[in-house]
Design a protein around this motif. Structure first.
Motif, PDB file in Angstrom:
ATOM      1  N   ARG A 236       0.885  -1.124  -0.052  1.00  0.00           N
ATOM      2  CA  ARG A 236      -0.101  -0.072  -0.176  1.00  0.00           C
ATOM      3  C   ARG A 236       0.731   1.433  -0.008  1.00  0.00           C
ATOM      4  O   ARG A 236       1.723   1.316   0.414  1.00  0.00           O
ATOM      5  CB  ARG A 236      -0.736  -0.075   1.278  1.00  0.00           C
ATOM      6  N   LEU A 237       0.228   2.355  -0.647  1.00  0.00           N
ATOM      7  CA  LEU A 237       1.000   3.625  -0.688  1.00  0.00           C
ATOM      8  C   LEU A 237       1.071   4.016   0.805  1.00  0.00           C
ATOM      9  O   LEU A 237       0.236   3.907   1.646  1.00  0.00           O
ATOM     10  CB  LEU A 237       0.246   4.629  -1.575  1.00  0.00           C
ATOM     11  N   HIS A 238       2.247   4.935   1.113  1.00  0.00           N
ATOM     12  CA  HIS A 238       2.664   5.509   2.404  1.00  0.00           C
ATOM     13  C   HIS A 238       2.732   7.182   2.081  1.00  0.00           C
ATOM     14  O   HIS A 238       2.346   7.626   0.765  1.00  0.00           O
ATOM     15  CB  HIS A 238       3.774   4.963   3.082  1.00  0.00           C
TER      16      HIS A 238
ATOM     17  N   ASP B 177      -6.263   4.948  -3.022  1.00  0.00           N
ATOM     18  CA  ASP B 177      -5.610   5.997  -2.294  1.00  0.00           C
ATOM     19  C   ASP B 177      -5.442   7.385  -2.987  1.00  0.00           C
ATOM     20  O   ASP B 177      -5.595   8.283  -2.598  1.00  0.00           O
ATOM     21  CB  ASP B 177      -4.241   5.560  -1.755  1.00  0.00           C
TER      22      ASP B 177
ATOM     23  N   LYS C  71       7.947   0.521   2.064  1.00  0.00           N
ATOM     24  CA  LYS C  71       7.180  -0.452   2.311  1.00  0.00           C
ATOM     25  C   LYS C  71       7.564  -1.455   3.003  1.00  0.00           C
ATOM     26  O   LYS C  71       7.413  -2.017   3.932  1.00  0.00           O
ATOM     27  CB  LYS C  71       6.568  -1.066   1.057  1.00  0.00           C
TER      28      LYS C  71
ATOM     29  N   ASP D 287       7.662  -1.174   6.561  1.00  0.00           N
ATOM     30  CA  ASP D 287       6.315  -1.175   7.143  1.00  0.00           C
ATOM     31  C   ASP D 287       5.947   0.272   7.466  1.00  0.00           C
ATOM     32  O   ASP D 287       5.352   0.528   8.596  1.00  0.00           O
ATOM     33  CB  ASP D 287       6.266  -2.028   8.497  1.00  0.00           C
TER      34      ASP D 287
ATOM     35  N   ARG E  89       3.789   3.438   7.858  1.00  0.00           N
ATOM     36  CA  ARG E  89       2.474   3.689   8.008  1.00  0.00           C
ATOM     37  C   ARG E  89       1.563   3.938   6.719  1.00  0.00           C
ATOM     38  O   ARG E  89       2.220   5.064   6.064  1.00  0.00           O
ATOM     39  CB  ARG E  89       1.820   4.303   9.007  1.00  0.00           C
ATOM     40  N   SER E  90       0.696   3.136   6.272  1.00  0.00           N
ATOM     41  CA  SER E  90       0.161   3.473   4.999  1.00  0.00           C
ATOM     42  C   SER E  90      -0.888   4.471   4.894  1.00  0.00           C
ATOM     43  O   SER E  90      -1.480   4.762   5.986  1.00  0.00           O
ATOM     44  CB  SER E  90      -0.620   1.878   4.464  1.00  0.00           C
TER      45      SER E  90
ATOM     46  N   ASP F  51      -4.203   3.302   6.361  1.00  0.00           N
ATOM     47  CA  ASP F  51      -4.105   2.973   7.950  1.00  0.00           C
ATOM     48  C   ASP F  51      -4.222   4.399   8.313  1.00  0.00           C
ATOM     49  O   ASP F  51      -5.108   4.683   9.356  1.00  0.00           O
ATOM     50  CB  ASP F  51      -2.741   2.555   8.297  1.00  0.00           C
TER      51      ASP F  51
END
Length: 293
Positions: A17-19, A63, A266, A269, A271-272, A275
Motif C-alpha cells: 500500500r502507498l505511504h 488512495d 514499504k 512497514d 504507515r500506509s 491506515d
C-alpha cells in the motif's frame, strides 16, 4: 500550432500500500503538472509479477482517488508490455552491449571477498551500497553460454558498462528543473553502477530498462521523483542515448524520513495511507502536512 503540453507521470509499484512518501511524490507531480499546464499520467510498474498483486493495484487507485489527484483516463501496466522491453533489450544485444551472467549472489560475494583479501582494499560499491559486479561471466564462451541458457539455467542479462560508455560519442548530461522552471545541466556518471542487470530469467526486464522505454513510449517530458533515484538517472540517460530515445527533464523532490532518519518504505512497514485514513485522518490534512493545502 501551439507547443504540445508537457507530460508528467506518477509510477508506483503495486507490491504494497502507498505511504506518505508516495503521497508526497504524487502530489508534487500533480502540482508541477498544474503549474506548467501539463498532462498527468498514472503508470503501474508491476514487472515483478511475484510481488505485485491486483489488490495493491486497486489500493493505489483508491488512495490516489482519496487524495483527490486526477490522472488521465487509463494507465499503463508494465506487465502488459514485456514485448516492448524485449525489443529494446534485443537492440542492445545486437550491438554487443549485453552479456549473460550465471553467478548467484553468494558466488559474487565470495569473489568480492576473495579479491578484497588478496588486495587488502575494499571492493567498490554502487550508489546503493551493493558491490560492483566483478565480471566473472563477462568473458564466457558464447556457445557455452547459449547452451546453459537453453538448458534453463538461472541467469541475468547485464549491460557491459565499459562497452556502452565507449559507444557514446561524447560525455552525457541531462537537465534538472525546479518549481520555477529554472534549469541546470548535470553530468552523467553511469560507470559508478558497474554492469547493471537489465533482465532476469524469471523477470524479462529490469526497472532501469522498463522505466526508460516507458517514458519514451508515453511521451513523458518531465520526470518528477525522489532524491533516492537521482543516481539511477545516470543509467536511464545512458540507456536513452544507446536506444535513440529522448531524455526528459528531471526534478528530484525531498524525501520523508521516519524517527530513525530512514526514508519511508514499504519494506520498513511505514504507515500506509489506508491506515491513516482508517485512523480518521482526512485527505485535506495529508495535503496540508505535505505542503499542498
Amino acid at each position: 500550432m501551439p507547443p504540445a503540453p508537457p507530460v508528467f507521470r506518477f509510477a508506483p509499484s503495486p507490491n504494497g500500500r502507498l505511504h506518505l512518501g508516495h503521497a508526497l511524490s504524487a502530489l508534487t507531480n500533480e502540482a508541477l503538472a498544474r503549474r506548467f499546464g501539463g498532462r498527468l499520467l498514472l503508470r503501474i510498474e508491476d514487472i515483478d509479477i511475484t510481488r505485485c498483486r491486483p489488490e495493491f493495484v486497486e489500493g493505489i487507485e483508491e488512495d490516489l482517488a482519496w487524495l483527490g489527484i486526477r490522472f488521465e483516463p487509463g494507465h499503463r501496466r508494465q506487465s502488459a508490455h514485456f514485448d516492448d522491453y524485449a525489443g529494446a533489450l534485443a537492440a542492445l544485444r545486437q550491438r554487443g552491449l549485453v552479456y549473460p551472467c550465471f553467478c548467484s549472489r553468494q558466488e559474487i560475494r565470495n569473489a568480492v571477498g576473495a579479491r578484497e583479501a588478496a588486495t587488502g582494499q575494499p571492493w567498490p560499491v554502487d550508489p546503493d551500497g551493493a558491490p560492483l559486479y566483478p565480471g566473472l561471466c563477462k568473458r564466457l564462451d558464447p556457445d557455452d553460454a547459449a547452451r546453459r541458457i537453453a538448458a534453463g539455467e538461472p541467469h541475468v542479462l547485464r549491460l557491459d558498462m565499459a562497452a556502452a560508455i565507449a559507444a557514446l560519442r561524447q560525455p552525457l548530461r541531462y537537465a534538472v528543473f525546479d518549481e520555477g522552471d529554472v534549469r541546470h545541466s548535470v553530468p552523467v556518471a553511469p560507470e559508478r553502477w558497474g554492469d547493471v542487470v537489465l533482465a532476469r530469467k524469471d523477470v524479462p526486464t529490469s526497472y532501469h530498462l522498463a522505466v526508460t522505454v516507458d517514458d519514451a513510449l508515453q511521451g513523458v517530458t518531465h520526470v518528477v521523483r525522489g532524491r533516492d533515484l537521482e543516481a539511477a538517472t545516470d543509467v536511464h540517460v545512458l540507456l536513452q542515448h544507446l536506444l535513440g530515445l529522448p531524455t526528459p527533464l528531471y526534478h528530484f523532490h525531498h524525501l520523508l524520513l521516519d524517527d530513525d532518519g530512514q526514508k519511508l518504505a514499504k519494506s520498513r512497514d511505514s504507515r500506509s495511507l489506508a491506515d491513516l485514513r482508517a485512523g480518521g485522518i482526512g485527505a485535506e490534512e495529508i495535503r496540508r502536512q505535505l505542503g499542498f493545502a
